[in-house]
Write an enzyme that holds these catalytic residues in place. Structure first.
Site, PDB file in Angstrom:
ATOM      1  N   ASN A 164      59.222  92.345  20.538  1.00 37.68           N
ATOM      2  CA  ASN A 164      58.950  92.316  21.992  1.00 37.68           C
ATOM      3  C   ASN A 164      60.011  93.016  22.826  1.00 37.68           C
ATOM      4  O   ASN A 164      59.744  93.469  23.934  1.00 37.68           O
ATOM      5  CB  ASN A 164      58.718  90.872  22.453  1.00 37.68           C
ATOM      6  CG  ASN A 164      59.934  89.996  22.265  1.00 37.68           C
ATOM      7  OD1 ASN A 164      60.795  90.277  21.456  1.00 37.68           O
ATOM      8  ND2 ASN A 164      59.994  88.929  23.045  1.00 37.68           N
ATOM      9  N   PRO A 188      64.229  95.914  11.659  1.00 39.98           N
ATOM     10  CA  PRO A 188      63.444  95.728  12.893  1.00 39.98           C
ATOM     11  C   PRO A 188      62.045  95.243  12.554  1.00 39.98           C
ATOM     12  O   PRO A 188      61.660  95.198  11.387  1.00 39.98           O
ATOM     13  CB  PRO A 188      63.412  97.132  13.500  1.00 39.98           C
ATOM     14  CG  PRO A 188      63.516  98.055  12.322  1.00 39.98           C
ATOM     15  CD  PRO A 188      64.367  97.349  11.318  1.00 39.98           C
ATOM     16  N   GLU A 262      68.104  83.013  17.360  1.00 37.45           N
ATOM     17  CA  GLU A 262      67.522  83.099  18.700  1.00 37.45           C
ATOM     18  C   GLU A 262      66.022  82.979  18.501  1.00 37.45           C
ATOM     19  O   GLU A 262      65.378  83.909  18.025  1.00 37.45           O
ATOM     20  CB  GLU A 262      67.889  84.442  19.338  1.00 37.45           C
ATOM     21  CG  GLU A 262      69.350  84.593  19.668  1.00 37.45           C
ATOM     22  CD  GLU A 262      69.738  83.875  20.950  1.00 37.45           C
ATOM     23  OE1 GLU A 262      70.911  83.912  21.319  1.00 37.45           O
ATOM     24  OE2 GLU A 262      68.846  83.289  21.596  1.00 37.45           O
ATOM     25  N   CYS A 296      60.520  85.546  25.210  1.00 39.93           N
ATOM     26  CA  CYS A 296      60.886  84.205  24.754  1.00 39.93           C
ATOM     27  C   CYS A 296      61.262  83.300  25.926  1.00 39.93           C
ATOM     28  O   CYS A 296      61.329  82.093  25.778  1.00 39.93           O
ATOM     29  CB  CYS A 296      62.059  84.295  23.796  1.00 39.93           C
ATOM     30  SG  CYS A 296      63.474  85.119  24.555  1.00 39.93           S
ATOM     31  N   GLU A 393      53.819  78.261  22.546  1.00 42.84           N
ATOM     32  CA  GLU A 393      54.304  79.471  23.218  1.00 42.84           C
ATOM     33  C   GLU A 393      53.118  80.418  23.346  1.00 42.84           C
ATOM     34  O   GLU A 393      52.586  80.899  22.361  1.00 42.84           O
ATOM     35  CB  GLU A 393      55.397  80.090  22.354  1.00 42.84           C
ATOM     36  CG  GLU A 393      56.185  81.174  22.997  1.00 42.84           C
ATOM     37  CD  GLU A 393      57.323  81.638  22.097  1.00 42.84           C
ATOM     38  OE1 GLU A 393      57.156  81.678  20.873  1.00 42.84           O
ATOM     39  OE2 GLU A 393      58.387  81.945  22.635  1.00 42.84           O
ATOM     40  N   GLU A 470      74.210  84.951  22.749  1.00 39.58           N
ATOM     41  CA  GLU A 470      74.400  86.402  22.737  1.00 39.58           C
ATOM     42  C   GLU A 470      74.677  86.854  24.167  1.00 39.58           C
ATOM     43  O   GLU A 470      73.961  86.477  25.092  1.00 39.58           O
ATOM     44  CB  GLU A 470      73.153  87.104  22.179  1.00 39.58           C
ATOM     45  CG  GLU A 470      72.884  86.724  20.730  1.00 39.58           C
ATOM     46  CD  GLU A 470      71.663  87.411  20.142  1.00 39.58           C
ATOM     47  OE1 GLU A 470      70.792  87.864  20.900  1.00 39.58           O
ATOM     48  OE2 GLU A 470      71.580  87.501  18.900  1.00 39.58           O
TER      49      GLU A 470
HETATM   50  N1  LIG Z   1      65.371  83.549  21.572  1.00 41.70           N
HETATM   51  C1  LIG Z   1      65.309  84.852  21.709  1.00 41.70           C
HETATM   52  O1  LIG Z   1      66.268  85.522  22.126  1.00 41.70           O
HETATM   53  C2  LIG Z   1      64.053  85.575  21.340  1.00 41.70           C
HETATM   54  C3  LIG Z   1      63.942  86.926  21.703  1.00 41.70           C
HETATM   55  C4  LIG Z   1      62.766  87.594  21.367  1.00 41.70           C
HETATM   56  C5  LIG Z   1      61.737  86.951  20.692  1.00 41.70           C
HETATM   57  N2  LIG Z   1      61.885  85.643  20.353  1.00 41.70           N
HETATM   58  C6  LIG Z   1      60.800  84.944  19.663  1.00 41.70           C
HETATM   59  O2  LIG Z   1      60.219  85.783  18.648  1.00 41.70           O
HETATM   60  C7  LIG Z   1      58.827  85.492  18.522  1.00 41.70           C
HETATM   61  C8  LIG Z   1      58.032  86.769  18.676  1.00 41.70           C
HETATM   62  O3  LIG Z   1      58.540  87.762  17.833  1.00 41.70           O
HETATM   63  P1  LIG Z   1      57.858  88.073  16.437  1.00 41.70           P
HETATM   64  O4  LIG Z   1      56.402  87.857  16.501  1.00 41.70           O
HETATM   65  O5  LIG Z   1      58.382  89.389  15.968  1.00 41.70           O
HETATM   66  O6  LIG Z   1      58.496  86.908  15.522  1.00 41.70           O
HETATM   67  P2  LIG Z   1      58.430  86.780  13.947  1.00 41.70           P
HETATM   68  O7  LIG Z   1      59.286  85.639  13.618  1.00 41.70           O
HETATM   69  O8  LIG Z   1      57.044  86.815  13.442  1.00 41.70           O
HETATM   70  O9  LIG Z   1      59.131  88.134  13.414  1.00 41.70           O
HETATM   71  C9  LIG Z   1      60.462  88.421  13.769  1.00 41.70           C
HETATM   72  C10 LIG Z   1      61.088  89.275  12.681  1.00 41.70           C
HETATM   73  O10 LIG Z   1      61.092  88.510  11.484  1.00 41.70           O
HETATM   74  C11 LIG Z   1      60.541  89.271  10.418  1.00 41.70           C
HETATM   75  N3  LIG Z   1      59.963  88.354   9.455  1.00 41.70           N
HETATM   76  C12 LIG Z   1      58.752  87.759   9.490  1.00 41.70           C
HETATM   77  N4  LIG Z   1      58.589  86.966   8.404  1.00 41.70           N
HETATM   78  C13 LIG Z   1      59.737  87.067   7.668  1.00 41.70           C
HETATM   79  C14 LIG Z   1      60.191  86.508   6.438  1.00 41.70           C
HETATM   80  N5  LIG Z   1      59.449  85.666   5.727  1.00 41.70           N
HETATM   81  N6  LIG Z   1      61.420  86.848   5.984  1.00 41.70           N
HETATM   82  C15 LIG Z   1      62.205  87.696   6.697  1.00 41.70           C
HETATM   83  N7  LIG Z   1      61.830  88.266   7.866  1.00 41.70           N
HETATM   84  C16 LIG Z   1      60.607  87.944   8.338  1.00 41.70           C
HETATM   85  C17 LIG Z   1      59.544  90.171  11.087  1.00 41.70           C
HETATM   86  O11 LIG Z   1      59.255  91.299  10.284  1.00 41.70           O
HETATM   87  C18 LIG Z   1      60.311  90.554  12.361  1.00 41.70           C
HETATM   88  O12 LIG Z   1      61.215  91.597  12.071  1.00 41.70           O
HETATM   89  C19 LIG Z   1      58.519  84.506  19.628  1.00 41.70           C
HETATM   90  O13 LIG Z   1      58.521  83.201  19.126  1.00 41.70           O
HETATM   91  C20 LIG Z   1      59.673  84.679  20.604  1.00 41.70           C
HETATM   92  O14 LIG Z   1      59.902  83.531  21.387  1.00 41.70           O
HETATM   93  C21 LIG Z   1      63.023  84.934  20.677  1.00 41.70           C
HETATM   94  O1  LIG Z   2      62.126  87.751  24.541  1.00 38.29           O
HETATM   95  C1  LIG Z   2      63.294  87.470  24.590  1.00 38.29           C
HETATM   96  C2  LIG Z   2      64.295  88.312  25.306  1.00 38.29           C
HETATM   97  O2  LIG Z   2      65.550  87.770  25.030  1.00 38.29           O
HETATM   98  C3  LIG Z   2      63.948  88.398  26.741  1.00 38.29           C
HETATM   99  S1  LIG Z   2      65.205  88.974  27.778  1.00 38.29           S
HETATM  100  O3  LIG Z   2      64.900  90.385  28.081  1.00 38.29           O
HETATM  101  O4  LIG Z   2      66.499  88.839  27.091  1.00 38.29           O
HETATM  102  O5  LIG Z   2      65.140  88.140  28.983  1.00 38.29           O
END
Ligand SMILES: NC(=O)c1ccc[n+]([C@@H]2O[C@H](COP(=O)([O-])OP(=O)(O)OC[C@H]3O[C@@H](n4cnc5c(N)ncnc54)[C@H](O)[C@@H]3O)[C@@H](O)[C@H]2O)c1
Ligand SMILES: O=C[C@H](O)CS(=O)(=O)O
Length: 492
Positions: A164, A188, A262, A296, A393, A470
């Site tokens: 995202n 990534p 995170e 997020c 979410e 972070e």
């Molecule tokens: N807290 C934060 O700063 C933050 C920031 C951005 C997104 N998010 C969260 O991320 C989620 C959305 O992102 P997403 O759909 O990419 O999440 P996701 O957990 O599906 O994937 C994130 C990463 O993990 C990898 N991944 C997936 N399964 C894996 C496994 N079994 N082993 C190792 N790596 C694996 C994916 O390829 C990707 O690179 C939402 O829940 C969002 O809230 C949190």
């Molecule tokens: O999705 C999570 C990101 O951390 C959002 S932000 O751009 O850092 O606010």
């Protein structure tokens, strides 16, 4: 709700060499494309990236391990200067990076530019912070000895990042890690690898030495297993869903590795009777509809006090209905597509559950007429805690609005979740501001603001939203270890 669509012209970059589809391991660009990357708005093929696995992940981790001591021994000023150069190159290539980002992730181009600036700000900040990783001396308990505490780089960092924010989520980890003297290997998200690889091109141009910063794409579970278990890895950094975060935490436990997580969120956005209504609506728009609700820290549950509920819903629906849906590269578009068909299906299921249990779609509430993964920006009224949107979410352009009566009631509702990342509320009574801010069980609280992310401040959550921070001075802590030295033999 008008729509905009631009022709599916190929990416027109000022520097075509930034559209890199190979992986960077130990200073070499490796691999050939097996995994396709598509534009979610148009379906156009943007490139094919390698499907690397455990062998290449091991190769990258071992390269990072070899590069660690030489990098850690560089002067902090030297590491800072190289990071500064990376920052300057990111800014100089902002337009190309934003176009690559929008093309593979979907967010409108102005938001992508904003993300590139945001991502660059972490590199700029930690280029400076590299020189401020101070230690301390502690008054000794012995006359013949002195106590010193230093903060030394932890070692090899592995990082797995989401789609995202394909630029910001990488630099928010990698900049402090490299500033501290660590080396890194990044995987990534498969949906958005091209932004990461473009950042790696610029990192190499900036003079980040071979092996210090590696990026590989491919089989996530296989790569993740190496990232969590290789003996040379000291920190496993992860930004993504709570579900995957828990899996990685279990895997990393075997080797007792630090994990910096995170994770997911379920942000409450509370509007009290005494709030500035227009400001609250503006804050809700920014918090909810940035990146089509795929952040997020998006407002996931909007709680509005009974006295202003109808006025707030009406005004919010007017603003939402004016959003412009389409290809993020088209001028004037403010809402792009969702990232995948699965993301669209999740949003449709959540909206159907809510309306099936009595919620009212004041605007939107349907798959957009543009088809693909476009969804109508939506406001749901009369939402209750029994609906799934209260617990999950949403990660889409849907604003569920709950009504509440008392402060205690809404604080209890806001805290009734396993998540604890961001929370927001609008109020003007100073006593209420302090009471509510202190009662909310979240890592970050926005007060009279729908946006709080900054490189200057510690971003992160509590409960099942993660365990790391972070940004700001605290952002270094994940990547250094305290070393206590007792220097004896000092008596005359
Ligand atoms: N807290 C934060 O700063 C933050 C920031 C951005 C997104 N998010 C969260 O991320 C989620 C959305 O992102 P997403 O759909 O990419 O999440 P996701 O957990 O599906 O994937 C994130 C990463 O993990 C990898 N991944 C997936 N399964 C894996 C496994 N079994 N082993 C190792 N790596 C694996 C994916 O390829 C990707 O690179 C939402 O829940 C969002 O809230 C949190
Ligand atoms: O999705 C999570 C990101 O951390 C959002 S932000 O751009 O850092 O606010």
């Amino acid at each position: 709700m008008t729509v905009q669509f631009k022709s599916t012209a190929p990416l027109e970059l000022q520097d075509p060499s930034l559209l890199e589809s190979r992986c960077l391991i130990d200073g070499e660009w490796l691999g050939s494309g097996e995994d396709a990357v598509h534009n979610p708005a148009t379906g156009a093929l943007l490139g094919n990236v390698p499907r690397f696995g455990a062998a290449e992940a091991t190769k990258a981790v071992e390269a990072a391990s070899r590069a660690f001591k030489p990098w850690a021994k560089r002067l902090a000023k030297e590491r800072g200067a190289i990071l500064r150069r990376w920052f300057e190159l990111i800014i100089a290539n902002r337009e190309d990076l934003a176009l690559i980002l929008t093309s593979e992730q979907g967010k409108p181009l102005p938001e992508a530019r904003g993300e590139i600036d945001y991502a660059a700000s972490y590199v700029e900040y930690y280029a400076e912070e590299a020189k401020r990783i101070y230690g301390e001396t502690i008054p000794s308990h012995r006359p013949d000895a002195r106590i010193m505490v230093t903060r030394q780089p932890t070692g090899v960092v592995t990082a797995i990042t989401p789609w995202n924010f394909p630029a910001g989520m990488i630099t928010r980890k990698i900049a402090p890690a490299l500033a501290a003297g660590c080396t890194a290997v990044v995987k990534p998200a498969p949906e958005t690898p091209l932004t990461a690889l473009a950042l790696a091109v610029l990192a190499q141009r900036a003079g980040i030495p071979d092996g210090v910063f590696n990026v590989l794409t491919g089989d996530a579970p296989a790569i993740g297993e190496v990232f969590c278990s290789h003996p040379a890895v000291r920190v496993v950094g992860f930004t993504g869903s709570t579900e995957v975060g828990k899996l990685l935490m279990r895997q990393a436990a075997v080797g007792v590795k630090k994990v910096a997580l995170e994770l997911g969120g379920n942000a409450p956005f509370i509007v009290f009777d005494d709030a500035d209504l227009e400001a609250a609506v503006e804050g809700a728009m920014v918090s909810k509809f940035r990146n089509m609700g795929q952040t997020c820290v998006c407002a996931n549950r909007l709680y509005v006090q009974a006295g202003i509920y109808d006025a707030f819903v009406t005004r919010l629906a007017e603003r939402v209905a004016a959003l412009v849906v389409g290809d993020g590269t088209a001028p004037g578009v403010t809402q792009g597509p969702l990232i995948t068909g699965e993301a669209l299906a999740k949003v449709e299921t959540l909206v159907a559950d809510a309306t099936g249990k009595g919620a009212r779609a004041v605007t939107g509430g349907r798959h957009h007429g543009l088809g693909r993964t476009f969804y109508e920006p939506t406001v749901l009224a009369d939402v209750t805690a029994e609906m799934a949107v209260a617990r999950h979410e949403i990660f889409g352009p849907v604003a569920p609005v709950f009504k509440f009566t008392t402060e205690d009631e809404v604080v209890a509702a806001a805290n009734d979740t396993q998540y604890g990342l961001a929370a927001y509320f609008y109020a003007r009574d100073i006593g209420r501001i302090f009471r509510v801010a202190e009662e909310l069980e979240y890592g970050m609280v926005g007060i009279n603001s729908g946006l709080l992310s900054s490189e200057l401040a510690p971003f992160g959550g509590v409960k099942e939203s993660g365990n790391s921070r972070e940004g700001g001075p605290h952002g270094i802590d994940e990547f250094v270890e305290l070393k206590y030295m007792l220097i004896g033999g000092l008596a005359r």
